[in-house]
Design a protein around this motif. Structure first.
Motif, PDB file in Angstrom:
ATOM      1  N   ASP A 165       3.023  13.277 -13.012  1.00  0.00           N
ATOM      2  CA  ASP A 165       3.890  12.991 -14.156  1.00  0.00           C
ATOM      3  C   ASP A 165       5.359  13.127 -13.770  1.00  0.00           C
ATOM      4  N   MET A 166       5.704  12.539 -12.645  1.00  0.00           N
ATOM      5  CA  MET A 166       7.066  12.600 -12.131  1.00  0.00           C
ATOM      6  C   MET A 166       7.823  11.336 -12.506  1.00  0.00           C
ATOM      7  N   GLN A 167       9.036  11.506 -12.903  1.00  0.00           N
ATOM      8  CA  GLN A 167       9.959  10.412 -13.150  1.00  0.00           C
ATOM      9  C   GLN A 167       9.377   9.326 -14.056  1.00  0.00           C
ATOM     10  N   PRO A 168       8.946   9.668 -15.271  1.00  0.00           N
ATOM     11  CA  PRO A 168       8.471   8.630 -16.189  1.00  0.00           C
ATOM     12  C   PRO A 168       9.606   7.678 -16.541  1.00  0.00           C
ATOM     13  N   CYS A 169       9.328   6.399 -16.502  1.00  0.00           N
ATOM     14  CA  CYS A 169      10.364   5.410 -16.793  1.00  0.00           C
ATOM     15  C   CYS A 169       9.698   4.103 -17.184  1.00  0.00           C
TER      16      CYS A 169
ATOM     17  N   GLU B 217       0.828  -1.208   0.000  1.00  0.00           N
ATOM     18  CA  GLU B 217       0.000   0.000   0.000  1.00  0.00           C
ATOM     19  C   GLU B 217       0.862   1.258   0.000  1.00  0.00           C
ATOM     20  N   ARG B 218       1.957   1.239   0.741  1.00  0.00           N
ATOM     21  CA  ARG B 218       2.857   2.396   0.747  1.00  0.00           C
ATOM     22  C   ARG B 218       3.463   2.615  -0.637  1.00  0.00           C
ATOM     23  N   VAL B 219       3.870   1.535  -1.285  1.00  0.00           N
ATOM     24  CA  VAL B 219       4.466   1.655  -2.614  1.00  0.00           C
ATOM     25  C   VAL B 219       3.416   2.122  -3.621  1.00  0.00           C
ATOM     26  N   ARG B 220       2.203   1.600  -3.519  1.00  0.00           N
ATOM     27  CA  ARG B 220       1.141   2.019  -4.439  1.00  0.00           C
ATOM     28  C   ARG B 220       0.827   3.506  -4.284  1.00  0.00           C
ATOM     29  N   PHE B 221       0.878   3.998  -3.046  1.00  0.00           N
ATOM     30  CA  PHE B 221       0.646   5.425  -2.832  1.00  0.00           C
ATOM     31  C   PHE B 221       1.691   6.245  -3.577  1.00  0.00           C
ATOM     32  N   ARG B 222       2.960   5.852  -3.474  1.00  0.00           N
ATOM     33  CA  ARG B 222       4.025   6.561  -4.183  1.00  0.00           C
ATOM     34  C   ARG B 222       3.822   6.468  -5.691  1.00  0.00           C
ATOM     35  N   LEU B 223       3.371   5.313  -6.151  1.00  0.00           N
ATOM     36  CA  LEU B 223       3.140   5.130  -7.581  1.00  0.00           C
ATOM     37  C   LEU B 223       2.047   6.072  -8.075  1.00  0.00           C
ATOM     38  N   ARG B 224       0.984   6.227  -7.290  1.00  0.00           N
ATOM     39  CA  ARG B 224      -0.096   7.143  -7.677  1.00  0.00           C
ATOM     40  C   ARG B 224       0.408   8.580  -7.742  1.00  0.00           C
ATOM     41  N   VAL B 225       1.246   8.962  -6.783  1.00  0.00           N
ATOM     42  CA  VAL B 225       1.791  10.324  -6.781  1.00  0.00           C
ATOM     43  C   VAL B 225       2.657  10.553  -8.015  1.00  0.00           C
ATOM     44  N   LEU B 226       3.510   9.593  -8.330  1.00  0.00           N
ATOM     45  CA  LEU B 226       4.381   9.734  -9.495  1.00  0.00           C
ATOM     46  C   LEU B 226       3.572   9.888 -10.778  1.00  0.00           C
ATOM     47  N   ARG B 227       2.508   9.107 -10.894  1.00  0.00           N
ATOM     48  CA  ARG B 227       1.692   9.172 -12.104  1.00  0.00           C
ATOM     49  C   ARG B 227       0.844  10.435 -12.151  1.00  0.00           C
ATOM     50  N   GLU B 228       0.281  10.814 -11.012  1.00  0.00           N
ATOM     51  CA  GLU B 228      -0.598  11.983 -10.972  1.00  0.00           C
ATOM     52  C   GLU B 228       0.146  13.253 -11.345  1.00  0.00           C
TER      53      GLU B 228
ATOM     54  N   GLY C 299      14.435  13.573  -4.753  1.00  0.00           N
ATOM     55  CA  GLY C 299      14.511  12.313  -4.041  1.00  0.00           C
ATOM     56  C   GLY C 299      13.211  11.993  -3.350  1.00  0.00           C
ATOM     57  N   PRO C 300      13.214  10.935  -2.541  1.00  0.00           N
ATOM     58  CA  PRO C 300      11.996  10.522  -1.851  1.00  0.00           C
ATOM     59  C   PRO C 300      11.470  11.605  -0.929  1.00  0.00           C
ATOM     60  N   LYS C 301      10.155  11.704  -0.827  1.00  0.00           N
ATOM     61  CA  LYS C 301       9.506  12.670   0.044  1.00  0.00           C
ATOM     62  C   LYS C 301       8.772  11.938   1.156  1.00  0.00           C
ATOM     63  N   PRO C 302       8.560  12.585   2.309  1.00  0.00           N
ATOM     64  CA  PRO C 302       7.842  11.937   3.399  1.00  0.00           C
ATOM     65  C   PRO C 302       6.387  11.715   3.044  1.00  0.00           C
ATOM     66  N   PRO C 303       5.723  10.736   3.687  1.00  0.00           N
ATOM     67  CA  PRO C 303       4.329  10.452   3.373  1.00  0.00           C
ATOM     68  C   PRO C 303       3.448  11.640   3.682  1.00  0.00           C
ATOM     69  N   GLY C 304       2.526  11.925   2.771  1.00  0.00           N
ATOM     70  CA  GLY C 304       1.616  13.030   2.964  1.00  0.00           C
ATOM     71  C   GLY C 304       2.197  14.368   2.589  1.00  0.00           C
ATOM     72  N   GLY C 305       3.498  14.384   2.271  1.00  0.00           N
ATOM     73  CA  GLY C 305       4.135  15.642   1.907  1.00  0.00           C
ATOM     74  C   GLY C 305       3.815  16.026   0.490  1.00  0.00           C
ATOM     75  N   LYS C 306       4.011  17.283   0.183  1.00  0.00           N
ATOM     76  CA  LYS C 306       3.741  17.757  -1.164  1.00  0.00           C
ATOM     77  C   LYS C 306       4.836  17.303  -2.097  1.00  0.00           C
ATOM     78  N   PRO C 307       4.527  16.568  -3.161  1.00  0.00           N
ATOM     79  CA  PRO C 307       5.548  16.072  -4.066  1.00  0.00           C
ATOM     80  C   PRO C 307       6.160  17.197  -4.882  1.00  0.00           C
TER      81      PRO C 307
END
Length: 224
Positions: A94-98, A81-92, A216-224
């Protein structure tokens, strides 16, 4: 270097390539690959993976071993669930497309895993200060070993390296505050811990160039 070690580092570099983060130390690719592997088999790191984390990130090792020893599938689901949250943030955003966004999401979650692992280690240390006999039982529970002198990988790492000089670690994470869910607290035996922060290092890993200021990585709930 053995054949197994060569394969281990080849996989680490391939992970960085898949994430388009070749400027990072391969140790970061190794950590991501270890977490990916543990999620796949629902088990703790072994062999080269275990030895690497014993040397580079005991906190991350403690976290993964605790998930493996808790005996509940829910523990691994909390990590997913933690990883999925990060994945949603990256996609939402458009960060770090790979090519492998799931791996990138794991990398962004590493500081949180390390913070939770450090809380586990701190708790064990506090128990040792209060009652050595109770500490032995807590250590056995955390590493999934019995009380017959087998310390498990975390215990072996401590006894094998406690009196040896340490070379600078290649794998460092920024300190981040982590809000653990009730499921995580139960799985990690941290139900009485109110605040979790990895304050053992202030080194921020050299993140990818994403063109939007994300380093780099951001804390949970933080603004990406």
């Amino acid at each position: 270097m053995t054949t197994g070690e060569e394969i281990f580092w080849q996989n680490a570099r391939r992970i960085l390539w898949d994430m388009q983060m070749l400027r990072l130390d391969p140790a970061h690719g190794a950590a991501v690959d270890i977490v990916r592997w543990c999620l796949l088999i629902r088990g703790r790191p072994t062999h080269h993976r275990q030895a690497f984390l014993e040397r580079e990130s005991p906190a991350l090792l403690a976290y993964l071993e605790k998930l493996a020893s808790c005996g509940e599938p829910q523990g691994w689901r909390t990590l997913e669930e933690r990883v999925r949250f990060r994945l949603r943030v990256l996609r939402e955003y458009d960060m770090q497309p790979c090519a492998r966004p799931w791996l990138a999401a794991i990398w962004h979650t590493l500081p949180e895993m390390a913070a939770l692992g450090q809380a586990i280690l701190d708790r064990k240390s506090e128990i040792q200060d209060l009652a050595p006999d109770v500490a032995l039982l807590a250590s056995d529970a955390a590493t999934g070993t019995g009380g017959d002198g087998d310390k498990g990988s975390a215990g072996k790492a401590g006894s094998a390296t406690s009196n040896k000089p340490h070379s600078p670690r290649r794998l460092e994470f920024p300190p981040v505050p982590v809000v653990a869910t009730e499921a995580e607290k139960k799985a990690l035996d941290l139900e009485d811990v109110s605040e979790i922060t990895n304050t053992k290092t202030d080194v921020v890993p050299d993140g990818p160039d994403t063109g939007n200021g994300t380093a780099g990585p951001k804390p949970p709930g933080g603004k990406p």
